[in-house]
Write a protein that holds these residues in place. Structure first.
Motif, PDB file in Angstrom:
ATOM      1  N   ARG A  18       0.736  -1.181  -0.095  1.00 60.77           N
ATOM      2  CA  ARG A  18      -0.030  -0.058   0.115  1.00 60.77           C
ATOM      3  C   ARG A  18       0.815   1.223   0.096  1.00 60.77           C
ATOM      4  O   ARG A  18       0.528   2.044   0.396  1.00 60.77           O
ATOM      5  N   ARG A  19       2.028   1.108  -0.665  1.00 55.35           N
ATOM      6  CA  ARG A  19       3.008   2.260  -0.706  1.00 55.35           C
ATOM      7  C   ARG A  19       3.741   2.108  -1.961  1.00 55.35           C
ATOM      8  O   ARG A  19       4.159   1.169  -2.475  1.00 55.35           O
ATOM      9  N   LEU A  20       3.974   3.357  -2.536  1.00 49.86           N
ATOM     10  CA  LEU A  20       4.818   3.530  -3.703  1.00 49.86           C
ATOM     11  C   LEU A  20       5.953   4.076  -3.385  1.00 49.86           C
ATOM     12  O   LEU A  20       6.264   5.196  -3.204  1.00 49.86           O
ATOM     13  N   LEU A  48      -4.165   0.702 -13.021  1.00 53.88           N
ATOM     14  CA  LEU A  48      -4.723   0.294 -11.425  1.00 53.88           C
ATOM     15  C   LEU A  48      -4.069   1.137 -10.683  1.00 53.88           C
ATOM     16  O   LEU A  48      -4.537   1.667  -9.451  1.00 53.88           O
ATOM     17  N   LEU A  49      -2.675   1.045 -10.460  1.00 59.22           N
ATOM     18  CA  LEU A  49      -1.877   1.763  -9.507  1.00 59.22           C
ATOM     19  C   LEU A  49      -2.315   3.065  -9.223  1.00 59.22           C
ATOM     20  O   LEU A  49      -2.341   3.782  -8.333  1.00 59.22           O
ATOM     21  N   MET A  50      -2.254   4.049 -10.352  1.00 65.13           N
ATOM     22  CA  MET A  50      -2.805   5.481 -10.647  1.00 65.13           C
ATOM     23  C   MET A  50      -4.093   5.439  -9.651  1.00 65.13           C
ATOM     24  O   MET A  50      -4.244   6.418  -9.268  1.00 65.13           O
ATOM     25  N   GLY A  56      -6.614   7.464  -2.691  1.00 66.06           N
ATOM     26  CA  GLY A  56      -6.020   7.381  -1.637  1.00 66.06           C
ATOM     27  C   GLY A  56      -5.760   5.970  -0.750  1.00 66.06           C
ATOM     28  O   GLY A  56      -5.502   6.026   0.392  1.00 66.06           O
ATOM     29  N   ARG A  57      -5.825   4.740  -1.756  1.00 70.86           N
ATOM     30  CA  ARG A  57      -5.411   3.702  -0.984  1.00 70.86           C
ATOM     31  C   ARG A  57      -4.161   3.384  -0.797  1.00 70.86           C
ATOM     32  O   ARG A  57      -3.651   2.283  -0.378  1.00 70.86           O
TER      33      ARG A  57
END
Length: 64
Positions: A18-20, A48-50, A56-57
């Motif tokens: 849940r983090r980039l 999907l990532l964007m 906000g997930r």
């Protein structure tokens, strides 16, 4: 690791934690530069990532 799956696996990792992170972002950018193109599967994964980030997930982690 099969080269066609590298970006998808990096996106899966970002979704899982849940983090980039800067490391994941840099690895995605490096792979895109190396390949010179983006497959439909990779495009969908990045989309999907964007979308998850916009919702906000997924948090963008700043470099230290």
């Amino acid at each position: 690791m099969e080269t066609t799956k590298v970006i998808r696996r990096l996106v899966e990792k970002a979704l899982y934690i849940r983090r980039l992170t800067p490391e994941i972002e840099n690895a995605i950018n490096s792979e895109l530069t190396r390949l010179g193109h983006i497959s439909d599967v990779d495009y969908e994964a990045l989309e999907l990532l964007m979308s998850e980030m916009d919702a906000g997930r997924i948090k963008l982690v700043a470099s230290r």
